[in-house]
Design a protein around this motif. Structure first.
Motif, PDB file in Angstrom:
ATOM      1  N   GLY A 162       0.694  -1.187  -0.446  1.00 23.38           N
ATOM      2  CA  GLY A 162      -0.388   0.172   0.113  1.00 23.38           C
ATOM      3  C   GLY A 162       0.872   1.376   0.038  1.00 23.38           C
ATOM      4  O   GLY A 162       2.036   1.219  -0.232  1.00 23.38           O
ATOM      5  N   SER A 163       0.176   2.092   0.302  1.00 19.67           N
ATOM      6  CA  SER A 163       0.501   3.425   0.034  1.00 19.67           C
ATOM      7  C   SER A 163       0.644   4.355   1.105  1.00 19.67           C
ATOM      8  O   SER A 163       0.734   5.059   1.844  1.00 19.67           O
ATOM      9  N   ASN A 220      -1.224   7.881   3.158  1.00 25.70           N
ATOM     10  CA  ASN A 220      -0.871   9.298   2.452  1.00 25.70           C
ATOM     11  C   ASN A 220      -0.059  10.192   3.246  1.00 25.70           C
ATOM     12  O   ASN A 220       0.200  10.259   4.703  1.00 25.70           O
ATOM     13  N   GLU A 259      -8.085   9.033   0.829  1.00 22.29           N
ATOM     14  CA  GLU A 259      -8.505   8.069   0.341  1.00 22.29           C
ATOM     15  C   GLU A 259      -7.449   6.138   0.222  1.00 22.29           C
ATOM     16  O   GLU A 259      -7.740   5.543   0.308  1.00 22.29           O
ATOM     17  N   ASN A 260      -6.045   7.109   0.014  1.00 27.49           N
ATOM     18  CA  ASN A 260      -5.271   6.394   0.716  1.00 27.49           C
ATOM     19  C   ASN A 260      -5.239   4.901   1.293  1.00 27.49           C
ATOM     20  O   ASN A 260      -4.176   3.857   1.974  1.00 27.49           O
ATOM     21  N   TYR A 274      -4.613   2.221   6.851  1.00 22.76           N
ATOM     22  CA  TYR A 274      -2.984   2.264   6.730  1.00 22.76           C
ATOM     23  C   TYR A 274      -2.236   2.154   7.913  1.00 22.76           C
ATOM     24  O   TYR A 274      -1.295   1.135   8.047  1.00 22.76           O
TER      25      TYR A 274
END
Length: 622
Positions: A278-279, A281, A309-310, A473
């Motif tokens: 993943g990443s 934010n 949203e990430n 995340y």
């Protein structure tokens, strides 16, 4: 009934006399239903069935009563909802407290009903009757396996080891009574499903609201982190809790053998695997952003907008076209002075744990802090909490003359009447307000996180579209930090922890040893506030007595006019007022919090024990 029989007889008689009748007359499928056999031969119907399994998420965590109010994050304003049974340690096997079939809590029967649905899907998709065109069979089977793992993980974190049912039961079976699996068996079962789900979902595009390879890896990191924690290591748990020390079936709740270091290593590896997929934010910053940017960054992450949203790996999404309770957080938690219900209000215990902007602790014994407690705090405080004097939305047309500026009023203040005489003005957002005083906060604070600040969103009349973060995340990053700390890798832990802090403008942490562990735990508390983490974190760390055992508290605020000042309509203004702040406990008549070690696990309801003689009750309950 007689009328229906008469009509059926007439129809049957007609069938014998009309040439158009045939043998299929009585074999037609019902027009309003789809047969089970048809579902598993049609990809669209199979997908609809799997989609229905997601209903078990309910409103996510956006219920009117939130899990936060069972912790030292918040208190629930309204009586009679069963929350006090838990915070006062009064639950028992006949009354497990706050719970409802309609909500995603720890309802045993409801969770098993969704597990049954996953078992039906897994059984049929494992021997599919339609082609795997575009990988649809793999995707649906992966989703079903993830959902089964998720519901079992939900059961396990409340109850410990549970009966592991891996197939749909049929009518007429010899027995339906299954014993509880051990904690180790339960964890292994969940991890096996998540590994399968990750493999089946690999390379499939992520769709908001549906699970994915990343979601499977992220949930795996959570499950393994819990599994490695103090509560689930038998020697540690039994030495820290008297109720657990005398429990003969401790293997239902914790590992009784094996290497704890290896468990932390597995948790760390699982978290890193998810991190790399993943990443999030704004990770990767080498220095803190500005304070103002930090506030906005945290709002974006909470609202899942403008890059935030990430952050959402798996969320429960809401749309205005379908007006669900999950879109009513402004109404449920907003200030009474805005005609809202003030449901789950932050307690002073949480507010005090927000650092100063320079990274030091807030301290009431510091005169500068005590005189201006809402200045120069961690950016996440301003993005999460509405406090006295905070700028908020315009009030309703009827109430705007009382507060033209739209400022939160949770104190008692002097104002002057037409003759210049000083009189008392009760803040519009208090329980003495002239606006819906019965909905006023007991704590002097209101919920800000997850609530849309757009003035067009009038909380009591409109819905908002903010997703609930089932898995975020940043949680995975925090999981990695914790496992790294437990493995003695302090530099690695600080590196990732500081990346979380930099994006909200907080300075780097340099602590070591026990101090670093405490900083990490507070960082997790603040970053994940109101996200259903605290309820489980405090238990697995086994620090509940000194956290959940504390009485919830509030702030008392008094504003007196400075010499020579007059003001007929109150506004927050330190140039006009002297403000005094005093921390006071919640009235014990409202809530008298107590921690007992039996509360580390929820009791299995007596009805379930009566249905299944093989079930062993959790310690401290009969």
């Amino acid at each position: 009934m007689k009328r229906n029989i008469k009509h059926l007889v007439i129809m049957l008689s007609a069938c014998y006399t009309l040439a158009s009748c045939n043998d299929e007359f009585l074999n037609t499928d019902p027009l309003g239903e789809v047969s089970e056999s048809a579902v598993w031969t049609d990809p669209a119907l199979a997908e609809a069935f799997v989609t229905g399994i997601y209903q078990g998420f309910g409103q996510g965590g956006f219920n009117e009563e939130m899990l936060a109010s069972l912790t030292d994050e918040a208190i629930f304003t309204h009586p009679g909802r069963g929350l006090n049974n838990i915070t006062e340690a009064r639950i028992n096997s006949a009354d497990v407290g706050w719970n409802s079939d309609a909500r995603r809590t720890y309802n045993w029967q409801r969770l098993y009903s969704y597990i049954r649905r996953t078992n039906i899907a897994i059984e049929n998709l494992s021997d599919p009757q339609f082609d795997n065109t575009g990988g649809i069979v793999d995707r649906l089977l992966g989703e079903a396996k993830f959902m089964r793992a998720y519901y079992y993980h939900d059961l396990a974190r409340y109850f410990g080891g549970v009966p592991l049912i891996a197939r749909p039961y049929e009518l007429g079976e010899e027995t339906y009574e299954e014993p509880r699996a051990t904690w180790e068996e339960t964890v292994n079962f969940i991890i096996a499903d998540l590994d399968d789900a990750a493999t089946l979902l690999e390379g499939k595009s992520m769709v908001p609201g549906r699970t994915s390879e990343l979601a499977a890896l992220a949930l795996k990191s959570r499950v393994l982190l819990y599994a490695a924690s103090d509560l689930h290591d038998a020697p540690t748990a039994q030495s820290n809790a008297t109720t657990l020390s005398g429990f003969s079936d401790i293997d239902l709740l914790a590992y009784t053998s094996g290497n704890r270091t290896e468990r932390w290593q597995k948790a760390q590896a699982a978290a890193m695997e998810a991190i790399q997929k993943g990443s999030g934010n704004l990770f990767g910053l080498s220095s803190p952003v500005s304070h103002e940017d930090g506030i906005q960054n945290y709002i974006n992450n909470s609202m899942a907008r403008n890059g935030g949203e990430n952050e959402i790996i798996l969320g429960r999404y809401f749309i205005n076209a379908k007006q669900e309770d999950g879109g009513r957080q402004g109404l449920f938690n907003g200030p009474n002075g805005y005609n809202n219900w003030a449901g789950n209000t932050p307690v002073q215990l949480l507010v005090d744990d927000y650092e100063m902007m320079d990274g030091t602790e807030f301290d009431w014994s510091n005169p500068a802090h005590a005189s201006t407690p809402y200045e120069n705090r961690d950016a996440r405080f301003y993005a999460s909490v509405l406090y006295d004097g905070a700028q908020w939305k315009p009030r309703s047309t009827a109430n705007m003359p009382k507060d033209p500026l739209g400022q939160i009023q949770t104190g008692t203040y002097e104002v002057t009447d037409g003759s210049g005489t000083k009189v008392t003005h009760f803040g519009l957002d208090t329980r003495n307000s002239s606006i819906e005083d019965w909905n006023g906060s007991y704590t002097g604070y209101y919920f800000r996180k997850f609530i849309d600040a757009d003035p067009a969103i009038v909380d009591q009349n409109t819905w908002q579209e903010v997703p609930w973060p089932i898995i975020r995340y940043t949680e995975v990053v925090l999981n990695y930090v914790e496992a790294s700390l437990e493995l003695g890798q302090e530099e690695e832990a600080r590196n990732w922890l500081n990346q979380i802090r930099f994006r909200v403008g907080q300075p780097a942490i340099t602590d070591t040893g026990d101090a670093l562990v405490e900083r990490y735990r507070n960082e997790r508390r603040i970053e994940m506030a109101y996200e259903e983490q605290r309820f489980h974190d405090v238990r697995r760390w086994m620090i509940a007595e000194e956290t959940f055992g504390r009485q919830a508290n509030t702030i008392s605020i008094t504003g007196t006019l400075k010499s020579g000042q007059t003001l007929s309509t109150y506004r927050y203004d330190p140039g006009v007022y002297n403000y005094e702040y005093q921390v006071v406990p919640i009235d014990p008549g409202k809530e008298n919090r107590l921690w007992l070690d039996k509360m580390y696990f929820i009791p299995i309801h007596r009805d379930e024990i009566n249905r299944n003689s093989n079930l062993v009750q959790n310690p401290g309950f009969d």
